[in-house]
Each structure stands twice: as C-alpha cells, then as structure tokens.
Write an enzyme that holds these catalytic residues in place. Sequence first.
Site, PDB file in Angstrom:
ATOM      1  N   LYS A  72       6.662  -1.859   2.038  1.00  0.00           N
ATOM      2  CA  LYS A  72       5.471  -1.252   2.664  1.00  0.00           C
ATOM      3  C   LYS A  72       4.274  -2.163   2.421  1.00  0.00           C
ATOM      4  O   LYS A  72       3.487  -1.959   1.501  1.00  0.00           O
ATOM      5  CB  LYS A  72       5.255   0.153   2.088  1.00  0.00           C
ATOM      6  CG  LYS A  72       4.286   1.009   2.906  1.00  0.00           C
ATOM      7  CD  LYS A  72       4.351   2.442   2.463  1.00  0.00           C
ATOM      8  CE  LYS A  72       3.256   3.300   3.054  1.00  0.00           C
ATOM      9  NZ  LYS A  72       3.390   3.569   4.483  1.00  0.00           N
ATOM     10  N   GLU A  95      12.550   3.053  13.826  1.00  0.00           N
ATOM     11  CA  GLU A  95      11.619   4.046  13.259  1.00  0.00           C
ATOM     12  C   GLU A  95      10.339   4.021  14.082  1.00  0.00           C
ATOM     13  O   GLU A  95      10.200   3.227  15.020  1.00  0.00           O
ATOM     14  CB  GLU A  95      11.323   3.739  11.782  1.00  0.00           C
ATOM     15  CG  GLU A  95      10.661   2.392  11.573  1.00  0.00           C
ATOM     16  CD  GLU A  95      10.382   2.082  10.101  1.00  0.00           C
ATOM     17  OE1 GLU A  95      10.259   2.988   9.280  1.00  0.00           O
ATOM     18  OE2 GLU A  95      10.278   0.873   9.801  1.00  0.00           O
ATOM     19  N   TYR A 116       0.834  -1.206   0.000  1.00  0.00           N
ATOM     20  CA  TYR A 116       0.000   0.000   0.000  1.00  0.00           C
ATOM     21  C   TYR A 116       0.862   1.248   0.000  1.00  0.00           C
ATOM     22  O   TYR A 116       2.069   1.186   0.238  1.00  0.00           O
ATOM     23  CB  TYR A 116      -0.951   0.010   1.209  1.00  0.00           C
ATOM     24  CG  TYR A 116      -0.287   0.398   2.513  1.00  0.00           C
ATOM     25  CD1 TYR A 116       0.586  -0.468   3.153  1.00  0.00           C
ATOM     26  CD2 TYR A 116      -0.523   1.646   3.088  1.00  0.00           C
ATOM     27  CE1 TYR A 116       1.191  -0.097   4.345  1.00  0.00           C
ATOM     28  CE2 TYR A 116       0.088   2.020   4.287  1.00  0.00           C
ATOM     29  CZ  TYR A 116       0.946   1.142   4.909  1.00  0.00           C
ATOM     30  OH  TYR A 116       1.548   1.496   6.076  1.00  0.00           O
ATOM     31  N   LEU A 136      11.517   1.636   6.799  1.00  0.00           N
ATOM     32  CA  LEU A 136      10.916   2.016   5.523  1.00  0.00           C
ATOM     33  C   LEU A 136      11.640   3.253   4.992  1.00  0.00           C
ATOM     34  O   LEU A 136      11.943   4.172   5.755  1.00  0.00           O
ATOM     35  CB  LEU A 136       9.426   2.351   5.734  1.00  0.00           C
ATOM     36  CG  LEU A 136       8.686   2.688   4.441  1.00  0.00           C
ATOM     37  CD1 LEU A 136       8.452   1.429   3.606  1.00  0.00           C
ATOM     38  CD2 LEU A 136       7.362   3.366   4.730  1.00  0.00           C
TER      39      LEU A 136
HETATM   40  C1  LIG Z   1       6.810   2.091   9.298  1.00  0.00           C
HETATM   41  C2  LIG Z   1       6.833   3.421   8.624  1.00  0.00           C
HETATM   42  N1  LIG Z   1       7.968   4.125   8.604  1.00  0.00           N
HETATM   43  C3  LIG Z   1       8.033   5.342   8.026  1.00  0.00           C
HETATM   44  C4  LIG Z   1       6.918   5.921   7.440  1.00  0.00           C
HETATM   45  C5  LIG Z   1       7.012   7.269   6.807  1.00  0.00           C
HETATM   46  O1  LIG Z   1       6.987   7.158   5.406  1.00  0.00           O
HETATM   47  P1  LIG Z   1       6.460   8.330   4.490  1.00  0.00           P
HETATM   48  O2  LIG Z   1       7.283   9.532   4.796  1.00  0.00           O
HETATM   49  O3  LIG Z   1       6.676   7.827   3.116  1.00  0.00           O
HETATM   50  O4  LIG Z   1       5.030   8.537   4.841  1.00  0.00           O
HETATM   51  C6  LIG Z   1       5.715   5.212   7.414  1.00  0.00           C
HETATM   52  C7  LIG Z   1       4.532   5.774   6.783  1.00  0.00           C
HETATM   53  O5  LIG Z   1       3.443   5.288   6.911  1.00  0.00           O
HETATM   54  C8  LIG Z   1       5.669   3.928   8.014  1.00  0.00           C
HETATM   55  O6  LIG Z   1       4.541   3.198   8.016  1.00  0.00           O
END
Ligand SMILES: Cc1ncc(COP(=O)(O)O)c(C=O)c1O
Length: 295
Positions: free
Chosen positions: A155, A187, A39, A211
């Site tokens: 993701k 994170e 997603y 991620l």
């Molecule tokens: C586990 C995780 N880390 C980091 C992020 C941040 O990613 P982004 O800046 O692309 O929203 C998300 C976003 O949902 C996430 O689910």
Amino acid sequence: MTTSTGASRTVWLDGVFLPAAEARVSVDDRGFLFGDGAYEVVRVVRGAMFEAERHLRRLDRTLQGIGIGYGRAMELREVAERLLDENRLREDEATVYVQVTRGAASPRTHHFPPAGTRPTAYASAAPFVPFDALRARGAAVVTVPDIRWARCDLKTVNLLPNTLAKQRAVEAGAAEAVFVRDGIVTEGASSNVWGVVRGVLRTHPMTPAILAGVTREVVLEVARERGLPVEEVPLFLEEVRGLEECFLCSTTLDVMPVVSVDGEPVRGGSPGPVARLLQEGLRERMDTGVLAAPR
Ligand SMILES: Cc1ncc(COP(=O)(O)O)c(C=O)c1O
C-alpha cells in the site's frame, strides 16, 4: 481550541502534534519527489478505531516490502488515539490517515538516500460520513485497464494509476473504477471486488495483484461465520454482467453493492441480499469494537 474541521486541526508530524497549517514537509522529501512511501487509512466508529492492528501490521509489511526502516508502525496507534481526542472525533465517525516516507535527502537520487536518513512520519484524523445513501441505491462502476505494477499488495503512496482510474469513474458519473488485467477483475481503484456466482461468493485470491484489504479479510470472516459459501477465485470481466450480485468493500465504502458496470445493469440495477447481509455483519463487528474499546 481545536476542531476537527477548522484551520486549527491538529496533525502529527515526526513526533510532534501541531496545527495542520503549521506542519511542513521538506521539498527534498522522497514522498513528494518519488511517491516513495507507504500509507494506511483506518476507520473510526464512535471514537473507536476499527481493526487498527491489522492496518498497522499491513503498514509495517509495506514498509518492510519497500525497504523503509521504520520500526514504529504499531506505535502509531497511540498517536492516532491522541489525534482523535485533540480533534474531538470521539462522538461520530472519522478516519485516521498515516503515512511514512523514506525521508528527505539532497541531492535527489533515485537510489536510496544515505543510511541514517530519517523516515518522515505523518498522521491526521478527519470526520467521516458513511456512504449509506449510495449503499441504498447501489453504485455504478466503470472498468479500466489495470496498468499498475506487479506489487499491488503493497500500500504505497505511488497512486497515479489509481487516481487516473478514479478520475475516469468521476467523469463517467460512477463511484468506483474497477481494474481489469487479462480479462480478470483484479480490484477497485481503492476497494476490493466481489461477485456471487451460482450462489457462491467469489473474490480475487490474495496475490501480489491486489491489496489485502482489511475489509476484505473481515468480510471473508463474516461470510464464513454466516455459512455463506466463499471461494477466493478470480472473476472474469465477461462474467460480471451475469453476476447474481456484485459488490465492493473497503475501509470507507464498507460493503457497497454495484448495480451497473460500464453503464450495463447488474442484477437488474438493484442492490442484493448478500451484500446487505455482509454489510450488516461488518457493521456489527464495528459496533462490537466500539463496545470493547478502552476509553
Ligand atoms: C487498491 C485498493 N484495494 C483495496 C482497498 C481496500 O482495502 P481496505 O479494506 O483495507 O480499506 C484499498 C483501500 O484503499 C485500495 O486502495
């Protein structure tokens, strides 16, 4: 008439735009049965998607990483544009959600379904209100053990550790849960984590332990543009309370100062100047995107 919030919200499922109330996914769908899918969430600022291409490229990478043969991730941009129109989401802020699963097949098997099983693709758009009030006072976070698998760079919709962590945060009155593995802050449950250590910005390096946040990439660019020293080096939990600043970033949080960790204040409990500067830079990028977007 379609509205962005009412029952007649328009969504897109397997090539068809239809009211959300009429959209149906099979009980055999592997997203439902196994969390077998990928997603993305894309931010929309005054009608313009922010960094849509990076998000859709990441979706494509995740799909390839888990072996779902869906070659049309980049085409979802046009789908999203139409959803923004259909749901009248061009004026304020919004988010676009897209999900692709390995599709529906019976009987249920853990291994992949027969060749030719069509992935299920879904997209929706919803109004969004940025967390500016929280940003002004700063967020509390709690730490939780990082019990996730070894491919957090993908993701996927397999989000149980993240939902459990987020629930722990909610129960503690915190805005986010931060994962810790072997003493290292990896994170947040849905965000990336940053610290300022002796004047240097620090965030976890891009490894399969985190991620590759799109916002993380943009914040890295903004920091470098503004001449802030940055290192992609892990933060240790024991360093966190002594950080000059700590903040999170994500598509929906933007840059969010952290003012307490597990109930202990960071920076005396007040948001700091580096987070503010980076938030301003991120916001400028979003506003530039609005000006540049084709309408
Ligand atoms: C586990 C995780 N880390 C980091 C992020 C941040 O990613 P982004 O800046 O692309 O929203 C998300 C976003 O949902 C996430 O689910």
